[in-house]
Design an enzyme around this catalytic site. Structure first.
Site, PDB file in Angstrom:
ATOM      1  N   THR B  57       0.855  -1.180   0.000  1.00  0.00           N
ATOM      2  CA  THR B  57       0.000   0.000   0.000  1.00  0.00           C
ATOM      3  C   THR B  57       0.893   1.232   0.000  1.00  0.00           C
ATOM      4  O   THR B  57       2.041   1.169   0.417  1.00  0.00           O
ATOM      5  CB  THR B  57      -0.917   0.036   1.239  1.00  0.00           C
ATOM      6  OG1 THR B  57      -0.110   0.065   2.406  1.00  0.00           O
ATOM      7  CG2 THR B  57      -1.809  -1.183   1.269  1.00  0.00           C
ATOM      8  N   THR B  59       1.606   4.299   1.618  1.00  0.00           N
ATOM      9  CA  THR B  59       2.461   4.776   2.711  1.00  0.00           C
ATOM     10  C   THR B  59       3.467   3.731   3.152  1.00  0.00           C
ATOM     11  O   THR B  59       4.649   4.000   3.306  1.00  0.00           O
ATOM     12  CB  THR B  59       1.607   5.187   3.929  1.00  0.00           C
ATOM     13  OG1 THR B  59       0.601   6.067   3.472  1.00  0.00           O
ATOM     14  CG2 THR B  59       2.447   5.859   4.996  1.00  0.00           C
ATOM     15  N   CYS B  60       2.991   2.517   3.343  1.00  0.00           N
ATOM     16  CA  CYS B  60       3.863   1.454   3.831  1.00  0.00           C
ATOM     17  C   CYS B  60       5.032   1.244   2.882  1.00  0.00           C
ATOM     18  O   CYS B  60       6.164   1.078   3.298  1.00  0.00           O
ATOM     19  CB  CYS B  60       3.077   0.145   3.955  1.00  0.00           C
ATOM     20  SG  CYS B  60       1.545   0.309   4.871  1.00  0.00           S
ATOM     21  N   THR B  61       4.733   1.260   1.609  1.00  0.00           N
ATOM     22  CA  THR B  61       5.756   0.952   0.624  1.00  0.00           C
ATOM     23  C   THR B  61       6.711   2.110   0.423  1.00  0.00           C
ATOM     24  O   THR B  61       7.901   1.913   0.241  1.00  0.00           O
ATOM     25  CB  THR B  61       5.091   0.610  -0.719  1.00  0.00           C
ATOM     26  OG1 THR B  61       4.155  -0.427  -0.520  1.00  0.00           O
ATOM     27  CG2 THR B  61       6.114   0.193  -1.736  1.00  0.00           C
TER      28      THR B  61
END
Lengths: 191, 170
Positions: B57, B59-61
């Site tokens: 996703t 932000t996570c990535t």
């Protein structure tokens, strides 16, 4: 007369189970397995993002489409063999067999499906759709308990031919996850 | 959340993961998921758990995990024995996410919190219907020898659960 009938019955029970007429038995997990004649469910799938609802029933209303169901993105068979087979044969499906769309469907979310599609090759011909709640997959009776490796229910591995909105052929792996009849090179021969 | 600094880390926590080996280095090759017994593996160690709502996703990535990868050596030089990136995604997805992030160190583990069970049990899960269901919230925990040293949850963006905040707390 009676003896002829009992002889026929005896013969029937000795024959292989596939020779018996298909009967719809009560299926504990919900809908019975998809068969020719079924319609594509109107349950939404998800495309490029969680907000991008895709009505596959509408998309497959005209022409020939192949729905490819897989247990999980990035998992062994799916990544190494099953989906790559469809990606590489997509041009032949389109030009020689009149298939207008190949849809890869799994119980993962849209972010995962899009990332996976990027790795394996998405195109105008091959689209990756997410069914995170498994509603579409279970409407076709294709869900199975995959808790051991995946932590939840997932889709059996299968390929389904849809013509003008109706299922005309199905190739459902008998052991849920193996790759045999639903492999692209087999399906393309039978179109 | 029901866990705070100073508490004992819950016992019996099990995750699922696929161990990285050179054979499965290609994103398209896969290993087999095995259990990660937290008590057994990390009972006497210092571990940073970084939880994300979803692999791949935005932000996570882009924002959350890459800084941990970049500063992994700084973390280990400050006494961290292992980093566990946690999410409710299945082990195959987590393993692929680790490869895409360029992680090959066996002490940098991408693991699954099945059905977000552990996170839910300490009030750190988040519901994201309809397309994502129940997920692990964005948080970071430092556990040292079975005791929680640091625990921060981010409702928005990456603040207390980011690598800089974690480094400052070590």
């Amino acid at each position: 007369m009676a003896s002829t009938i009992s002889l026929l019955c005896a013969r029937n029970t000795i024959r292989a189970p596939t020779a018996r007429p298909r009967c719809r038995m009560f299926h504990a997990s919900g809908a019975s397995k998809v068969v020719a004649g079924d319609k594509v469910p109107t349950v939404p799938l998800y495309g490029s993002s969680p907000g991008d609802e895709v009505d596959l029933a509408a998309l497959t209303k005209r022409g020939k489409s192949i729905l490819v169901f897989v247990p999980g993105a990035f998992s062994p068979g799916c990544s190494a063999r099953h989906v790559p087979g469809y990606v590489s044969l997509a041009p032949i499906f389109t030009s020689k067999k009149g298939v207008s769309g190949i849809y890869i469907i799994s119980g993962n979310d849209t972010f995962v499906m899009n990332a996976w599609g990027k790795e394996l090759g998405a195109s105008n011909q091959v689209k990756y759709l997410a069914d995170p709640s498994l509603k579409f997959i279970s409407a076709l009776g294709l869900d199975f308990d995959a808790t051991k490796f995946f932590g939840n229910k997932r889709s059996k591995r299968a390929a389904v031919l849809v013509e003008d909105g109706t299922v005309t052929k199905t190739w459902i792996e008998p052991d849920n996850t193996g790759i045999s009849i639903s492999e692209a090179k087999n399906v393309i021969e039978e179109l | 959340m029901t866990l705070k600094a100073g508490d004992k880390f819950p016992e019996g926590v099990n995750f699922l993961y696929i161990a990285y080996t050179p054979e499965v280095a290609d994103v398209k090759a896969c290993g087999i998921p095995i259990p990660l017994d937290f008590d057994k593996e990390f009972g006497d160690k210092t571990v940073v758990i970084v939880s994300i709502p979803g692999a791949f996703t935005p932000t996570c990535t882009v924002n959350h995990i890459p800084p941990f990868v970049e500063k992994f050596e700084t973390l280990t030089s400050k006494g961290v024995d292992a980093v566990i990136v946690l999410s409710a995604n299945d082990p195959f997805v987590q393993s692929a996410f680790g490869k895409v992030n360029g992680v090959t160190d066996e002490s940098f583990i991408f693991a699954t919190d099945p059905a977000a069970e552990f996170s839910k049990s300490v009030g750190l899960s988040v519901d994201l219907p309809p397309a994502m269901g129940t997920r692990t919230a964005r948080y970071a925990i430092i556990v040292s020898k079975g005791v929680v040293k640091y625990i921060e949850k981010d409702a928005k963006g990456v603040v207390g659960s980011g690598v800089d905040a974690v480094l400052a707390a070590l």
